[in-house]
Write an enzyme that holds these catalytic residues in place. Structure first.
Site, PDB file in Angstrom:
ATOM      1  N   ASP A  33      -9.782  14.002  -1.981  1.00 59.84           N
ATOM      2  CA  ASP A  33      -9.889  14.821  -0.724  1.00 59.84           C
ATOM      3  C   ASP A  33     -11.426  14.769  -0.387  1.00 59.84           C
ATOM      4  OD1 ASP A  33      -9.668  15.782   1.531  1.00 59.84           O
ATOM      5  OD2 ASP A  33      -9.234  17.707   0.984  1.00 59.84           O
ATOM      6  N   GLY A  34     -12.089  14.564   0.626  1.00 57.41           N
ATOM      7  CA  GLY A  34     -13.603  14.928   1.038  1.00 57.41           C
ATOM      8  C   GLY A  34     -14.425  13.661   1.396  1.00 57.41           C
ATOM      9  N   ARG A  36     -14.300  11.511   3.972  1.00 57.77           N
ATOM     10  CA  ARG A  36     -14.749  11.740   5.542  1.00 57.77           C
ATOM     11  C   ARG A  36     -16.033  12.941   5.569  1.00 57.77           C
ATOM     12  NH1 ARG A  36     -10.583  12.083   9.622  1.00 57.77           N
ATOM     13  NH2 ARG A  36      -9.516  13.437   8.486  1.00 57.77           N
ATOM     14  N   HIS A  50     -15.259   6.466   2.325  1.00 60.49           N
ATOM     15  CA  HIS A  50     -14.227   6.037   1.677  1.00 60.49           C
ATOM     16  C   HIS A  50     -14.350   4.875   0.486  1.00 60.49           C
ATOM     17  CE1 HIS A  50     -10.999   7.976   4.071  1.00 60.49           C
ATOM     18  NE2 HIS A  50     -11.485   7.344   5.113  1.00 60.49           N
ATOM     19  N   THR A  79       1.436   9.704   4.703  1.00 60.04           N
ATOM     20  CA  THR A  79       2.100   9.561   6.110  1.00 60.04           C
ATOM     21  C   THR A  79       1.065   9.843   7.478  1.00 60.04           C
ATOM     22  OG1 THR A  79       3.643  11.402   5.702  1.00 60.04           O
ATOM     23  CG2 THR A  79       4.319   9.287   5.123  1.00 60.04           C
ATOM     24  N   GLU A  80       0.553  11.248   7.146  1.00 62.89           N
ATOM     25  CA  GLU A  80      -0.298  11.856   8.308  1.00 62.89           C
ATOM     26  C   GLU A  80      -1.491  10.984   8.600  1.00 62.89           C
ATOM     27  OE1 GLU A  80       1.012  13.265   5.377  1.00 62.89           O
ATOM     28  OE2 GLU A  80       2.587  14.727   6.330  1.00 62.89           O
ATOM     29  N   LEU A 146      -1.569   1.889 -19.494  1.00 61.96           N
ATOM     30  CA  LEU A 146      -1.908   2.777 -18.467  1.00 61.96           C
ATOM     31  C   LEU A 146      -1.469   2.377 -17.045  1.00 61.96           C
ATOM     32  CD1 LEU A 146      -3.455   5.019 -17.251  1.00 61.96           C
ATOM     33  CD2 LEU A 146      -5.508   3.813 -16.908  1.00 61.96           C
ATOM     34  N   THR A 210      -1.284  21.398  -2.310  1.00 63.87           N
ATOM     35  CA  THR A 210      -0.837  20.096  -2.868  1.00 63.87           C
ATOM     36  C   THR A 210      -0.445  19.209  -1.707  1.00 63.87           C
ATOM     37  OG1 THR A 210       1.142  21.222  -3.338  1.00 63.87           O
ATOM     38  CG2 THR A 210      -0.438  21.219  -4.943  1.00 63.87           C
ATOM     39  N   GLU A 222       6.308  22.052 -12.549  1.00 68.37           N
ATOM     40  CA  GLU A 222       5.394  23.371 -12.724  1.00 68.37           C
ATOM     41  C   GLU A 222       4.147  22.566 -13.363  1.00 68.37           C
ATOM     42  OE1 GLU A 222       6.563  27.051 -13.831  1.00 68.37           O
ATOM     43  OE2 GLU A 222       8.557  26.562 -13.661  1.00 68.37           O
TER      44      GLU A 222
END
Length: 313
Positions: A33-34, A36, A50, A79-80, A146, A210, A222
């Protein structure tokens, strides 16, 4: 000189964090996140954020290989995200396409045995991105050192809903008995590239949520969660190590808690058994000659004295 000093301090701090780690999570999932917001603060457009974030992704892959992380899942496109403006989506799709081809052909990916796979509703993506996904998966299909899972057009609720619908169809067609709907049946219908539960979720950018990410594999396990302030393009190795330290702290706490519960259970069982033994001994003493009663009492005392040693064995 100032840059050199800062670099030395940073490297010393990273070494200190590394020494604090005994356990490394097997599967790390990251909400990148972050991008933009970083671009806006730099006076750039979103696509530039990006692009810089993609460079961070390459570094994280190197850190995972170095530290022994076996699976990395990156939340690259939700999806958003389809609701974003067209002028932002097209450059983002271009970047995803180019990076998938670049990763699939990179020497370090093949040298380190990185297997690339996409999770999510990939069919909703433009054809050129889907073709890049197919290429990256086919070029790395033989590797398993990996696993790199890239969440594209991904939503956790959508994934679970899709699995539920598939199970319903299989039950209706008779391919699956209702009594056979269990954890294994659900997991077989979830994202095919995610192979294990998530141990640690990392979210950059300052938000503490999350965001519908891997609810079955992370929330169901968890997983430890590490929220940090830096935007994704600014995410550093020290930030990553602090996230791993959060996981280790959680694991240490769980181990202590499990130990304490086990000890309490052993004590409870021991006390119950001793109480039952005393009751039986009392009944037997009344029916035995005095010598026999004394022998029963001695055996009870012996068991009571031996119990702590047995528990410590």
């Amino acid at each position: 000189m100032r840059k050199w000093f800062r670099r030395q301090v940073s490297e010393s701090y990273q070494r200190m964090l590394r020494r604090q780690l005994d356990d490394t999570p097997t599967h790390v999932a990251i909400i990148q996140d972050g991008n933009r917001r970083y671009a806006r603060e730099q006076g750039d457009d979103a696509p530039e954020g990006h692009r810089e974030g993609a460079e961070t992704t390459e570094q994280v892959l190197e850190w995972c290989d170095e530290l022994g992380v076996e699976e990395l899942t990156l939340y690259a496109f939700s999806t958003e995200n389809f609701d974003r403006p067209e002028e932002e989506l097209e450059p983002l799709f271009d970047l995803l396409e180019s990076k998938l081809y670049e990763f699939a052909d990179a020497d370090r990916v093949h040298e380190n045995g990185v297997r690339i796979g996409a999770i999510g509703d990939v069919e909703r993506l433009p054809e050129r991105v889907r073709e890049a996904v197919t290429y990256a998966e086919s070029q790395t299909a033989e590797y398993d050192t990996l696993r790199l899972n890239i969440a594209l057009a991904y939503g956790g609720r959508s994934e679970l809903l899709g699995a539920a619908r598939e199970i319903a169809r299989d039950v209706e067609s008779g391919e699956l008995e209702p009594d056979d709907v269990d954890v294994t049946a659900v997991e077989a219908r979830l994202a095919r590239h995610t192979t294990r539960d998530v141990d640690l979720i990392v979210r950059t950018g300052g938000d503490e949520r999350t965001s519908n990410f891997l609810p079955w594999h992370a929330n169901g396990n968890e997983a430890a969660v590490y929220f940090c302030a830096p935007y994704w393009p600014e995410f550093s190795k020290a930030d990553f190590l602090r996230g791993l330290r959060t996981y280790e702290s959680r694991e240490r706490s769980w181990r202590q808690s499990r130990t304490e519960r086990a000890v309490a259970l052993v004590r409870a069982v021991t006390e119950t058994e001793l109480a039952d033994a005393r009751a039986v001994a009392h009944r037997l003493r009344s029916k035995l000659p005095s010598a026999g009663a004394k022998e029963v009492s001695a055996e009870l005392e012996r068991q009571r004295g031996a119990d702590p040693a047995e528990g410590a064995d």
